[in-house]
Every structure is written in C-alpha cells, then in structure tokens.
Design an enzyme around this catalytic site. Structure first.
Site, PDB file in Angstrom:
ATOM      1  CG  PHE A 119      -2.088  -0.422   1.370  1.00 21.32           C
ATOM      2  CD1 PHE A 119      -2.825  -1.068  -0.442  1.00 21.32           C
ATOM      3  CD2 PHE A 119      -3.631  -0.159   2.196  1.00 21.32           C
ATOM      4  CE1 PHE A 119      -4.372  -1.550  -0.522  1.00 21.32           C
ATOM      5  CE2 PHE A 119      -4.452  -0.359   2.015  1.00 21.32           C
ATOM      6  CZ  PHE A 119      -4.956  -1.198   0.435  1.00 21.32           C
ATOM      7  CD  GLN A 233      -6.046   9.091   3.840  1.00 20.92           C
ATOM      8  OE1 GLN A 233      -6.876   8.344   4.627  1.00 20.92           O
ATOM      9  NE2 GLN A 233      -4.906   9.084   4.149  1.00 20.92           N
ATOM     10  CG  HIS A 235      -8.990   7.637  -0.993  1.00 23.46           C
ATOM     11  ND1 HIS A 235      -8.422   6.921  -2.902  1.00 23.46           N
ATOM     12  CD2 HIS A 235      -8.082   6.547  -0.832  1.00 23.46           C
ATOM     13  CE1 HIS A 235      -7.554   5.593  -2.773  1.00 23.46           C
ATOM     14  NE2 HIS A 235      -7.629   5.568  -1.468  1.00 23.46           N
ATOM     15  CG  LEU A 249     -12.282   4.127  -2.461  1.00 21.21           C
ATOM     16  CD1 LEU A 249     -11.555   5.483  -2.344  1.00 21.21           C
ATOM     17  CD2 LEU A 249     -11.421   3.224  -1.004  1.00 21.21           C
ATOM     18  CD  GLU A 252      -2.863   3.578  -0.909  1.00 21.46           C
ATOM     19  OE1 GLU A 252      -3.964   4.386  -0.463  1.00 21.46           O
ATOM     20  OE2 GLU A 252      -2.176   3.286  -0.270  1.00 21.46           O
ATOM     21  NE  ARG A 283      -4.699   5.788   1.264  1.00 17.67           N
ATOM     22  CZ  ARG A 283      -5.400   4.782   1.865  1.00 17.67           C
ATOM     23  NH1 ARG A 283      -6.750   5.674   2.680  1.00 17.67           N
ATOM     24  NH2 ARG A 283      -5.929   3.731   1.706  1.00 17.67           N
ATOM     25  CG  HIS A 347     -10.542   7.608   1.898  1.00 18.19           C
ATOM     26  ND1 HIS A 347     -12.124   6.856   2.133  1.00 18.19           N
ATOM     27  CD2 HIS A 347     -10.163   6.926   2.123  1.00 18.19           C
ATOM     28  CE1 HIS A 347     -11.712   5.486   1.815  1.00 18.19           C
ATOM     29  NE2 HIS A 347     -10.424   5.285   2.101  1.00 18.19           N
ATOM     30  NE  ARG A 382      -7.693   5.732   6.762  1.00 18.02           N
ATOM     31  CZ  ARG A 382      -7.424   5.287   5.879  1.00 18.02           C
ATOM     32  NH1 ARG A 382      -7.222   3.245   6.390  1.00 18.02           N
ATOM     33  NH2 ARG A 382      -8.401   5.092   5.063  1.00 18.02           N
TER      34      ARG A 382
HETATM   35  P1  FAD Z   1     -18.065   2.221  10.917  1.00 20.34           P
HETATM   36  O1  FAD Z   1     -17.884   0.585  10.063  1.00 20.34           O
HETATM   37  O2  FAD Z   1     -18.189   3.588  10.021  1.00 20.34           O
HETATM   38  O3  FAD Z   1     -19.059   1.955  11.605  1.00 20.34           O
HETATM   39  C1  FAD Z   1     -19.756   3.117  12.220  1.00 20.34           C
HETATM   40  C2  FAD Z   1     -21.269   2.535  13.327  1.00 20.34           C
HETATM   41  O4  FAD Z   1     -21.390   3.209  13.228  1.00 20.34           O
HETATM   42  C3  FAD Z   1     -22.402   2.250  11.789  1.00 20.34           C
HETATM   43  O5  FAD Z   1     -23.076   0.708  12.809  1.00 20.34           O
HETATM   44  C4  FAD Z   1     -23.172   3.074  12.199  1.00 20.34           C
HETATM   45  O6  FAD Z   1     -24.560   2.606  11.134  1.00 20.34           O
HETATM   46  C5  FAD Z   1     -22.753   3.316  13.838  1.00 20.34           C
HETATM   47  N1  FAD Z   1     -23.652   4.481  13.734  1.00 20.34           N
HETATM   48  C6  FAD Z   1     -22.925   5.733  13.487  1.00 20.34           C
HETATM   49  N2  FAD Z   1     -23.901   7.215  14.232  1.00 20.34           N
HETATM   50  C7  FAD Z   1     -24.662   6.421  14.360  1.00 20.34           C
HETATM   51  C8  FAD Z   1     -26.150   6.441  15.391  1.00 20.34           C
HETATM   52  N3  FAD Z   1     -26.053   8.092  15.689  1.00 20.34           N
HETATM   53  N4  FAD Z   1     -26.970   5.891  16.321  1.00 20.34           N
HETATM   54  C9  FAD Z   1     -26.507   4.370  16.183  1.00 20.34           C
HETATM   55  N5  FAD Z   1     -25.723   3.956  15.022  1.00 20.34           N
HETATM   56  C10 FAD Z   1     -25.062   4.777  14.791  1.00 20.34           C
HETATM   57  N6  FAD Z   1      -9.155   1.071   5.879  1.00 20.34           N
HETATM   58  C11 FAD Z   1      -8.049   0.218   5.858  1.00 20.34           C
HETATM   59  O7  FAD Z   1      -8.031  -0.115   6.857  1.00 20.34           O
HETATM   60  N7  FAD Z   1      -8.177  -0.269   4.586  1.00 20.34           N
HETATM   61  C12 FAD Z   1      -8.820  -0.068   3.309  1.00 20.34           C
HETATM   62  O8  FAD Z   1      -9.081  -1.176   2.252  1.00 20.34           O
HETATM   63  C13 FAD Z   1      -9.685   0.364   3.365  1.00 20.34           C
HETATM   64  N8  FAD Z   1     -10.994   0.655   2.815  1.00 20.34           N
HETATM   65  C14 FAD Z   1     -12.084   1.736   2.803  1.00 20.34           C
HETATM   66  C15 FAD Z   1     -12.679   1.690   1.813  1.00 20.34           C
HETATM   67  C16 FAD Z   1     -13.491   2.599   1.555  1.00 20.34           C
HETATM   68  C17 FAD Z   1     -14.943   2.637   0.394  1.00 20.34           C
HETATM   69  C18 FAD Z   1     -14.112   3.423   2.883  1.00 20.34           C
HETATM   70  C19 FAD Z   1     -14.967   4.466   2.542  1.00 20.34           C
HETATM   71  C20 FAD Z   1     -13.197   3.307   3.552  1.00 20.34           C
HETATM   72  C21 FAD Z   1     -12.083   2.517   3.724  1.00 20.34           C
HETATM   73  N9  FAD Z   1     -10.600   2.176   4.705  1.00 20.34           N
HETATM   74  C22 FAD Z   1      -9.924   1.169   4.367  1.00 20.34           C
HETATM   75  C23 FAD Z   1     -11.429   2.619   6.109  1.00 20.34           C
HETATM   76  C24 FAD Z   1     -11.965   2.009   7.404  1.00 20.34           C
HETATM   77  O9  FAD Z   1     -13.123   0.814   6.532  1.00 20.34           O
HETATM   78  C25 FAD Z   1     -12.806   2.769   8.008  1.00 20.34           C
HETATM   79  O10 FAD Z   1     -12.134   3.641   8.951  1.00 20.34           O
HETATM   80  C26 FAD Z   1     -13.752   1.317   8.952  1.00 20.34           C
HETATM   81  O11 FAD Z   1     -13.953   0.852   8.330  1.00 20.34           O
HETATM   82  C27 FAD Z   1     -14.387   2.426  10.383  1.00 20.34           C
HETATM   83  O12 FAD Z   1     -14.498   1.248  11.475  1.00 20.34           O
HETATM   84  P2  FAD Z   1     -15.509   2.093  12.513  1.00 20.34           P
HETATM   85  O13 FAD Z   1     -15.673   0.544  12.607  1.00 20.34           O
HETATM   86  O14 FAD Z   1     -15.280   2.651  13.517  1.00 20.34           O
HETATM   87  O15 FAD Z   1     -17.023   2.964  12.121  1.00 20.34           O
END
Ligand code: FAD
Length: 576
Positions: A119, A233, A235, A249, A252, A283, A347, A382
């Site tokens: 990456f 960030q 992307h 997206l 990468e 990035r 992103h 990041r």
């Molecule tokens: P999230 O997965 O965003 O989960 C948040 C949760 O909170 C959800 O269940 C949502 O419903 C809930 N929620 C939010 N507000 C409320 C509310 N008010 N009430 C109740 N529930 C609520 N990172 C990498 O390391 N490698 C990768 O290859 C990568 N690819 C990516 C590709 C894309 C397209 C994107 C957008 C991001 C990518 N990322 C990657 C980043 C990574 O996916 C995220 O940073 C990470 O998954 C965030 O996880 P999280 O558990 O913190 O939050």
C-alpha cells in the site's frame, strides 16, 4: 411509552470497532448491548477494500512493528501520537491471528502463509487482504463471533443523545428508524464506535447517511474533547463519472497492484511530484498531485486524471481487484482494457474524539471511543490499511478498559429530566420538514467541499464558516413538510463537526499532509502539535467550541531508530 434496556456497557456502532469491543466485553463476563443505525451486516466497514496492515514479515522478511510505527508516524507528518501508534503496530499481528482463528479467508502465498501487498508509502509489503473485499470479510468474521456469543444487537436504531448523571455518562436515548418509537438504554459505561464525519463533504467515499459525525457530536454534547479535526484525508482516487457515483472509492490496491496515473497529455505525472515512489507515494501527495493536474488544466474531459491498470494480465486483475472490475463494468468501463477516470474524494476523518492512548477513555467519565470516531493514530496522513488494524486493536482495548471501569463503579440511575430533554429534541426534529433539512445537508456539503477541501486558505475557510452559521440558523427555523428525524439530527451533527474542521483548519497556519493551505504553503516545525477542541456552554446554554494546542510526545528510541528520513525535526517539542 418508551422501551427501556439495561446493560453493563452500551456500544454504539456495529462497524469493526464496535463489534470487536463487544466481543471483548462479553469475554470479560459483562453484559453488552450493541446498537447501530444500519443493518448489522452492513456497517460502513464493509466498504473497506484493499486490506489490513500488520508487520507479519511473511513476504518481506525484514519488516518489524517498529518500522511499521516509524512509517505511520513519519508519513503522518509527525502529528500522530507515538504512544498510540506503537501500541497499534505492536498489536496488529495479534489482531490478524485472531481474525484467522475466526475464519477470515486471507489470501495466501504459494507456501501457505498470509499474503501481503504493497500500500502507498509503506516500506514493506504488510497489507493482508481478501481480494478487495477485506472489510466485508472482517465484518462477517466478527458478526459470526458476536452471534456465537449471543450478544444482543439493536439494528436500525438511531442514538440521538447520551445521558449522564453529574459528569458520568450512564446511558443513551434513541429511536427506531422504522417506526420512530423511542427507547432509553441504561448502562454503566458507553463506547462510541460510530465512524467518521466525511459525509459533510460534497464528494466523499462514504455512503448516504453514514459518517455524519454523530459520535463526535454526541461526545461534544457531554463535554468530550476533539482533536486533529482539520486533518481530513482526501483519497487520490474517487470515481468522477457518472455524476451519481462521483466520489465512490477506487481502492488504493489498484496503485498497489501497479496502476499508473496519466494526465490528458498521456504524461505519467507522478514523476514531477514524487519521482522515487511515483504512484506508491502517500495519499496526501498523490491527492494533491491529481488535484494540481486537474486545476492547472491537464485533466480529462470530466475533470479527472487517468488511472490505468490495463498493462497487468487480466486474470490477475480479476483475482486481485474483483470489486473494481464490477464497479467499473456497471458503468461500461472494462478496466482490464481501458483506463479509469478518477479525482480526489473526501475519505477519512483523521481527527475525532481525543482519547487516552492506552485505555481509549475520553475525558468524560464512563465514555470510551474506538475506531474512526477517534483521533491520534494517523496524524496528517493515514496510511492505507492502518484503519482496519486500528478498529480491531483499539476496539478490543476500549472494551477491556470500559469493562475495568464498570467493575470499579457502582450503578447510577438515569435522570428523568435528561430523558425528557432528549424526548423534546426528538419531538422538535419530528416537526421539521425532511425535504428542507436534506436540502440544507446538500448546501452544507458544497460549502465544506469548496471551503475546507483539498486546498484551503483563510478566505475560503472564513467564507464557509459564515455560510455554515447561516445554514445553522435556517436549520432551526420551523419548516412544514413530511418529517425525516434522522436527516434532521444528521444535519445537526454535520454542522457541529464541520464547524470543528473549519475552525481547526483556520487555526493551523501551515501546510502539512492532508492540510494544504495555499496562503501558508510551507510546513512550520512549530506547528508539530495537536489542535484540541473543547466544548463549553455560553450564557444561553448554546454549545460553543474553544481551541487549544498540545505538544506531541516523543517516539520511543526503538521507533526513532527506524525513522528513514529527518524531514521533520523535533523543534515543535523543544520550543515550550
Ligand atoms: P464504521 O464501520 O463506520 O461503523 C460505524 C457504526 O456506527 C455503524 O454501525 C453505524 O450505523 C453506527 N452509527 C453511527 N452513528 C450512529 C448513531 N447516531 N446511532 C446508532 N448507530 C450509529 N481502511 C483500511 O484500513 N483498509 C482499507 O482497505 C480501507 N478501504 C476503505 C474503502 C472505503 C470505500 C472506505 C469508505 C473506507 C475504507 N477504509 C479502509 C477505512 C475503514 O473502512 C474505516 O475507517 C473503518 O471501517 C471504520 O470502522 P468503524 O468501526 O470505526 O466505523
């Protein structure tokens, strides 16, 4: 009549961070309740494509956790918290082993070890992956474990307020998205795992109604601090065409697998921006390079640049990037034969709730946070693959420490006045026109994209702040029409977190990583410090934001020895 739930720890968010925290709490013998506003198998983490980092050294045998930490800190332009980064990099291999034990079907080398890909800006191949469906497979593995433990999940349930007694958080208030029935949850501690705030940008890789900054806003409302909010960030590669898919997206991993960037003249322009690393640069550098090519008139007809992987054998593209093949096939582009048109897209929130590096406690008693909702790991840029490692490592750590807190603190009952205030807020939201609120969201996204986007300056930031205040005023005015309570509350969170981003971006008079100020193009060593945002109530009980700065501790000697350049001095630390 509102429903009432009682649990030891409430985890808000069913993405990777929330699920991992819940597993830890259950394994400590505590009661835990998970709540998410989306279906449990479809939190934002499922979008994560390219992979998850850990210095396993299965492919590049010289890799170590200390080099991983050095890369993360240096490429984060020295704004990450070294204590948190070191913990992350030390514990990431354990997180991979856990996933493996839970049935994650990682790609393998010919000798059966977990495969690792490049990456951008990593010195070694350390990104583990399952095609370009890594996030989806992580969620599947975690959900299986959550269900095996019979941990209850409330799906499609929206948390609108945190509840507290004195300065201790002890529950939350919310409603079911399907029928707007209200509920209250009494708990001894709360973990926020609600993801980021990039949906405030017009062009973002997020889906609708996610990443609206809810957790950051919920935290601010009860006095929690934010940090690094200016560091968003962008992307380098989001789709730009067709218009409805703009921002989606393009992983990468395309560049990791050998994808090349060209401008409209067929020039491989990365040679002018980072001749050594070319497309595998960081990035922030690649996003700025793409942005510059487009702004200076060397972009494509739709306002992007070309990303081409068609020189790689088609069979390998199908094996390594199946999601990308499908994503572009759906719009009539065969990426095994033709180039993709791409442009930068918002992103990831590198800022968020400020947490203790070791426990992930916020400054508010009983309130913990993990995942993208927090600040601290990524600094000003990041590295791809670090977020999935972060959600697993710190999801577990937040669960562990919230559990310890619960054992030391006896129960406290909820205050009726607080529940009443939360109910009144929902009653207010249920009387607003959803169409008006959604149109204000669109306007907010545009002003944030233009005012606090890839390149910002005092003028654009000040103008966007003024417009934001006007939108906030309009959002408070009564409007007639069918209600959309979630959109109304989303807008409130987006306004607050966008304001935090704009204010912090105004305060940082330099360019560093993702924070590019055209009026301050140089990096200033004195600004190697964290901007912290502290909420307070004014004389009218309105929430206001106050900004402060903090010095960043020094990395351990082992990690400093692994630094590979001295671009950033320690001057910021020596001044005070
Ligand atoms: P999230 O997965 O965003 O989960 C948040 C949760 O909170 C959800 O269940 C949502 O419903 C809930 N929620 C939010 N507000 C409320 C509310 N008010 N009430 C109740 N529930 C609520 N990172 C990498 O390391 N490698 C990768 O290859 C990568 N690819 C990516 C590709 C894309 C397209 C994107 C957008 C991001 C990518 N990322 C990657 C980043 C990574 O996916 C995220 O940073 C990470 O998954 C965030 O996880 P999280 O558990 O913190 O939050």
């Amino acid at each position: 009549m509102r429903q009432r739930y009682t649990t030891d720890v409430l985890v808000i968010g069913t993405g990777g961070a929330g699920l991992r925290a819940a597993i830890e709490l259950h394994d400590q013998g505590l009661q835990v309740l998970l709540v998410g506003k989306r279906p449990k198998t479809d939190a934002h983490t499922v979008l994560a494509a390219g992979g998850i980092n850990a210095a396993l050294a299965t492919v590049d045998v010289d890799d170590t956790w200390a080099i991983h930490a050095a890369d993360t800190l240096q490429e984060g332009r020295m704004l990450g918290d070294p204590r948190m980064v070191e913990l992350l990099c030390q514990q990431a291999p354990k997180a991979i082993a856990e996933l493996e034990a839970w049935g994650m079907p990682f790609a393998r080398t010919s000798s059966g070890l977990i495969d690792q890909r490049y990456f951008g800006a990593h010195r070694y191949r350390r990104t583990c992956f399952v095609g370009d469906y890594t996030g989806l497979e992580i969620i599947k593995a975690l959900i299986r474990e959550v269900e095996r433990r019979q941990i209850p999940i409330l799906e499609r349930a929206y948390i609108s307020d945190l509840l507290h007694t004195g300065n201790r958080v002890n529950g939350a208030y919310g409603f079911w998205l399907a029928d707007q029935r209200e509920f209250v949850i009494e708990s001894k501690a709360v973990i926020l795992a609600t993801g980021g705030h990039i949906h405030s940008y017009q062009r973002s890789s997020s889906r609708r109604r996610e990443n609206t900054g809810d957790g950051m806003a919920l935290g601010l409302q009860v006095g929690a601090y934010l940090a690094d909010m200016e560091l968003v960030q962008f992307h380098p590669s989001g789709m730009i065409f067709p218009h409805e898919l703009a921002g989606t997206l393009v992983t990468e991993a395309v560049r990791g697998e050998g994808g090349r960037l060209y401008n409209r003249h067929g020039e491989r322009f990365m040679q002018h921006y980072d001749p050594e690393r070319m497309e595998l640069s960081t990035r922030d550098r690649v996003a700025l390079a793409n942005y510059t090519e487009i702004i200076e008139g060397r972009g494509t007809e739709h306002g992007g640049v070309w990303l081409d992987i068609s020189h790689i054998p088609a069979s390998l593209i199908h094996e390594r990037l199946p999601r990308m093949v499908e994503q572009f096939q759906a719009v009539g582009v065969d990426i095994t034969r033709e180039a993709m048109q791409i442009a930068p897209t918002a992103h990831y929130s590198m800022g968020g709730l400020q947490v203790d590096p070791f426990s992930h406690a916020t400054n508010v008693a009983g309130l913990y946070a993990a995942g993208e909702v927090t600040a601290g790991v990524h600094g000003a840029n990041r590295l791809g693959g670090n977020s999935l490692a972060e959600i697993l490592v710190f999801g577990r750590i937040a669960g562990q420490h919230a559990g310890e807190y619960v054992r030391q603190h006896s129960e406290q009952s909820l205050h009726e006045t607080q529940m009443q205030a939360a109910a009144e807020r929902l009653a207010w939201a249920s009387q607003q026109s959803g169409a008006v609120q959604r149109s204000l969201i669109d306007q907010l996204q545009q002003l944030v994209w233009h005012g606090a986007g890839v390149v910002r300056n005092e003028q654009t930031l000040e103008a966007s702040l003024d417009q934001l205040h006007t939108l906030r005023f309009q959002a408070q005015q009564h409007s007639v029409g069918t209600a959309d309570i979630a959109a109304t509350l989303d807008l409130q969170s987006m306004l607050l977190t966008a304001e935090a981003t704009i204010l912090a971006a105004l305060m940082r008079p330099e360019s560093r990583g993702a924070h590019q100020r055209s009026d301050y193009p140089a990096t200033d060593p004195l600004w190697q410090r964290t901007i912290v945002i502290k909420p307070y109530r004014d004389e009218h009980e309105r929430l206001r934001l106050q900004l402060d700065t903090q010095l960043i501790p020094t990395a351990s000697e082992q990690v400093q020895a692994a630094f590979n350049y001295q671009e950033y001095s320690m001057a910021g630390r020596l001044v005070e």
